[in-house]
Design a protein around this motif. Sequence first.
Motif, PDB file in Angstrom:
ATOM      1  N   VAL A  33       0.719  -1.199  -0.116  1.00 35.45           N
ATOM      2  CA  VAL A  33      -0.024   0.133  -0.020  1.00 35.45           C
ATOM      3  C   VAL A  33       1.007   1.234  -0.132  1.00 35.45           C
ATOM      4  O   VAL A  33       0.593   2.153  -0.715  1.00 35.45           O
ATOM      5  CB  VAL A  33      -0.934  -0.001   1.150  1.00 35.45           C
ATOM      6  CG1 VAL A  33      -1.589   1.248   1.244  1.00 35.45           C
ATOM      7  CG2 VAL A  33      -1.922  -1.136   1.197  1.00 35.45           C
ATOM      8  N   ILE A  34       1.946   1.313   0.675  1.00 35.30           N
ATOM      9  CA  ILE A  34       2.729   2.602   0.892  1.00 35.30           C
ATOM     10  C   ILE A  34       3.229   2.980  -0.353  1.00 35.30           C
ATOM     11  O   ILE A  34       3.124   4.059  -0.852  1.00 35.30           O
ATOM     12  CB  ILE A  34       3.784   2.382   1.997  1.00 35.30           C
ATOM     13  CG1 ILE A  34       3.019   2.310   3.295  1.00 35.30           C
ATOM     14  CG2 ILE A  34       4.880   3.455   2.093  1.00 35.30           C
ATOM     15  CD1 ILE A  34       3.918   1.647   4.629  1.00 35.30           C
ATOM     16  N   PRO A  35       3.898   1.924  -1.100  1.00 35.62           N
ATOM     17  CA  PRO A  35       4.553   2.446  -2.313  1.00 35.62           C
ATOM     18  C   PRO A  35       3.451   2.927  -3.423  1.00 35.62           C
ATOM     19  O   PRO A  35       3.470   3.947  -4.088  1.00 35.62           O
ATOM     20  CB  PRO A  35       5.153   1.056  -2.727  1.00 35.62           C
ATOM     21  CG  PRO A  35       5.845   0.503  -1.726  1.00 35.62           C
ATOM     22  CD  PRO A  35       4.401   0.643  -0.547  1.00 35.62           C
ATOM     23  N   SER A  36       2.290   2.215  -3.279  1.00 35.69           N
ATOM     24  CA  SER A  36       1.227   2.629  -4.279  1.00 35.69           C
ATOM     25  C   SER A  36       0.703   4.059  -3.929  1.00 35.69           C
ATOM     26  O   SER A  36       0.113   4.769  -4.897  1.00 35.69           O
ATOM     27  CB  SER A  36       0.010   1.677  -4.204  1.00 35.69           C
ATOM     28  OG  SER A  36      -0.591   1.687  -2.994  1.00 35.69           O
ATOM     29  N   VAL A  37       0.780   4.769  -2.797  1.00 36.36           N
ATOM     30  CA  VAL A  37       0.327   5.990  -2.251  1.00 36.36           C
ATOM     31  C   VAL A  37       1.386   6.905  -2.976  1.00 36.36           C
ATOM     32  O   VAL A  37       0.978   8.088  -3.245  1.00 36.36           O
ATOM     33  CB  VAL A  37       0.191   6.018  -0.882  1.00 36.36           C
ATOM     34  CG1 VAL A  37      -0.158   7.427  -0.459  1.00 36.36           C
ATOM     35  CG2 VAL A  37      -0.880   5.215  -0.384  1.00 36.36           C
ATOM     36  N   PHE A  38       2.613   6.602  -2.785  1.00 35.34           N
ATOM     37  CA  PHE A  38       3.706   7.669  -2.944  1.00 35.34           C
ATOM     38  C   PHE A  38       4.202   7.463  -4.403  1.00 35.34           C
ATOM     39  O   PHE A  38       4.954   8.454  -5.065  1.00 35.34           O
ATOM     40  CB  PHE A  38       4.714   7.616  -2.151  1.00 35.34           C
ATOM     41  CG  PHE A  38       4.525   8.040  -0.619  1.00 35.34           C
ATOM     42  CD1 PHE A  38       4.270   9.204  -0.261  1.00 35.34           C
ATOM     43  CD2 PHE A  38       4.066   7.036   0.365  1.00 35.34           C
ATOM     44  CE1 PHE A  38       4.214   9.635   0.870  1.00 35.34           C
ATOM     45  CE2 PHE A  38       3.645   7.362   1.747  1.00 35.34           C
ATOM     46  CZ  PHE A  38       3.675   8.586   1.901  1.00 35.34           C
ATOM     47  N   LEU A  39       4.157   6.374  -5.227  1.00 41.13           N
ATOM     48  CA  LEU A  39       4.493   6.348  -6.184  1.00 41.13           C
ATOM     49  C   LEU A  39       3.353   6.300  -7.416  1.00 41.13           C
ATOM     50  O   LEU A  39       2.383   6.047  -7.266  1.00 41.13           O
ATOM     51  CB  LEU A  39       5.272   5.190  -6.477  1.00 41.13           C
ATOM     52  CG  LEU A  39       6.531   4.674  -5.765  1.00 41.13           C
ATOM     53  CD1 LEU A  39       6.936   3.297  -6.015  1.00 41.13           C
ATOM     54  CD2 LEU A  39       7.473   5.596  -6.112  1.00 41.13           C
ATOM     55  N   PRO A  40       3.660   6.953  -8.529  1.00 39.46           N
ATOM     56  CA  PRO A  40       2.591   7.452  -9.645  1.00 39.46           C
ATOM     57  C   PRO A  40       2.299   6.069 -10.348  1.00 39.46           C
ATOM     58  O   PRO A  40       3.124   5.193 -10.452  1.00 39.46           O
ATOM     59  CB  PRO A  40       3.401   8.250 -10.654  1.00 39.46           C
ATOM     60  CG  PRO A  40       4.807   7.897 -10.474  1.00 39.46           C
ATOM     61  CD  PRO A  40       4.895   7.469  -9.120  1.00 39.46           C
ATOM     62  N   GLY A  41       0.986   5.959 -10.743  1.00 43.61           N
ATOM     63  CA  GLY A  41       0.420   4.850 -11.359  1.00 43.61           C
ATOM     64  C   GLY A  41       0.484   3.409 -10.555  1.00 43.61           C
ATOM     65  O   GLY A  41       0.708   3.263  -9.365  1.00 43.61           O
ATOM     66  N   ASP A  42       0.234   2.370 -11.380  1.00 41.96           N
ATOM     67  CA  ASP A  42       0.148   0.890 -10.793  1.00 41.96           C
ATOM     68  C   ASP A  42       1.541   0.407 -10.558  1.00 41.96           C
ATOM     69  O   ASP A  42       2.557   0.945 -11.363  1.00 41.96           O
ATOM     70  CB  ASP A  42      -0.491   0.076 -11.748  1.00 41.96           C
ATOM     71  CG  ASP A  42      -1.859   0.374 -11.901  1.00 41.96           C
ATOM     72  OD1 ASP A  42      -2.541   0.927 -10.848  1.00 41.96           O
ATOM     73  OD2 ASP A  42      -2.610   0.222 -13.136  1.00 41.96           O
ATOM     74  N   LEU A  43       1.664  -0.266  -9.585  1.00 40.12           N
ATOM     75  CA  LEU A  43       3.192  -0.674  -9.004  1.00 40.12           C
ATOM     76  C   LEU A  43       3.362  -1.578 -10.398  1.00 40.12           C
ATOM     77  O   LEU A  43       2.768  -2.596 -10.689  1.00 40.12           O
ATOM     78  CB  LEU A  43       3.167  -1.499  -7.744  1.00 40.12           C
ATOM     79  CG  LEU A  43       2.806  -0.560  -6.724  1.00 40.12           C
ATOM     80  CD1 LEU A  43       2.735  -1.596  -5.489  1.00 40.12           C
ATOM     81  CD2 LEU A  43       3.953   0.618  -6.481  1.00 40.12           C
ATOM     82  N   ALA A  44       4.838  -1.477 -10.668  1.00 40.47           N
ATOM     83  CA  ALA A  44       5.238  -2.142 -11.843  1.00 40.47           C
ATOM     84  C   ALA A  44       6.779  -2.110 -11.980  1.00 40.47           C
ATOM     85  O   ALA A  44       7.402  -1.045 -11.448  1.00 40.47           O
ATOM     86  CB  ALA A  44       4.678  -1.830 -13.150  1.00 40.47           C
ATOM     87  N   GLY A  45       7.644  -2.987 -12.378  1.00 35.63           N
ATOM     88  CA  GLY A  45       8.989  -2.891 -12.324  1.00 35.63           C
ATOM     89  C   GLY A  45       9.741  -2.797 -11.154  1.00 35.63           C
ATOM     90  O   GLY A  45       9.671  -3.315 -10.230  1.00 35.63           O
TER      91      GLY A  45
END
Length: 236
Positions: A33-45
Amino acid sequence: MAENPKTVGRGRYLAALLVGLVLYLAVAVGSNVIPSVFLPGDLAGFDFAWIGIIQIIFGLLAIALALRIARLRLRDVGLRLDGWPKEALIGAAVALVFALIQFTVIIPATGGAERSDVATNLAQIGPTIWGVVGFIILAWTGAATEEVFFRGHFLNTLKGTLGGGRMALIAAAIATVVLFAALHGYQGWAGVVDSGIYGGITLTLLYLWRRTLTACIVAHAFWNSLAAILLFALYA
């Protein structure tokens, strides 16, 4: 495996088991959840590297706190460096053998890029080499956390909850295999079966044989790293 010199009742083991489960699942959810809040778009790569970093920092802390309820330390459940070069070589050999079997026989014979777990992992890695780098970081950080939890914490506290002894160990080992496989359900049935065979049965037997977590961590992380590299090279 844990050799606890102090007398610890089943209640303490049960409390350590439940607290560890809750805290580990909280860390697992939070690390996504934390990276998905601070990083743009869907989590990938490369984004998945951050998941592993969060897991190893907060996951190990959570497991250490839970183990203290049963008067155990991380060292007591196998997180130590005794004979680590030999243990690392054993773990690497196990991973290499499994990778050879998977990529020369099993994956090509069961659908290749169309397999549910292969397709899921390829989508997560993405189209660039940075996705592979991110997954290798996740492989080592995430694998270390998972091994400390499943083989170190869950197996030992469940064994203690069941009263110790041979039958308790067998039951705890079976439960560890089942839980490990079930938590990889997001990869589909192929992922559940492969995770059950390797991450469940093979690594649990490796832990019972070697009595430390080093071989398990290396076997787990090296396999995940090889899988990321070979999936990208062969199927992307």
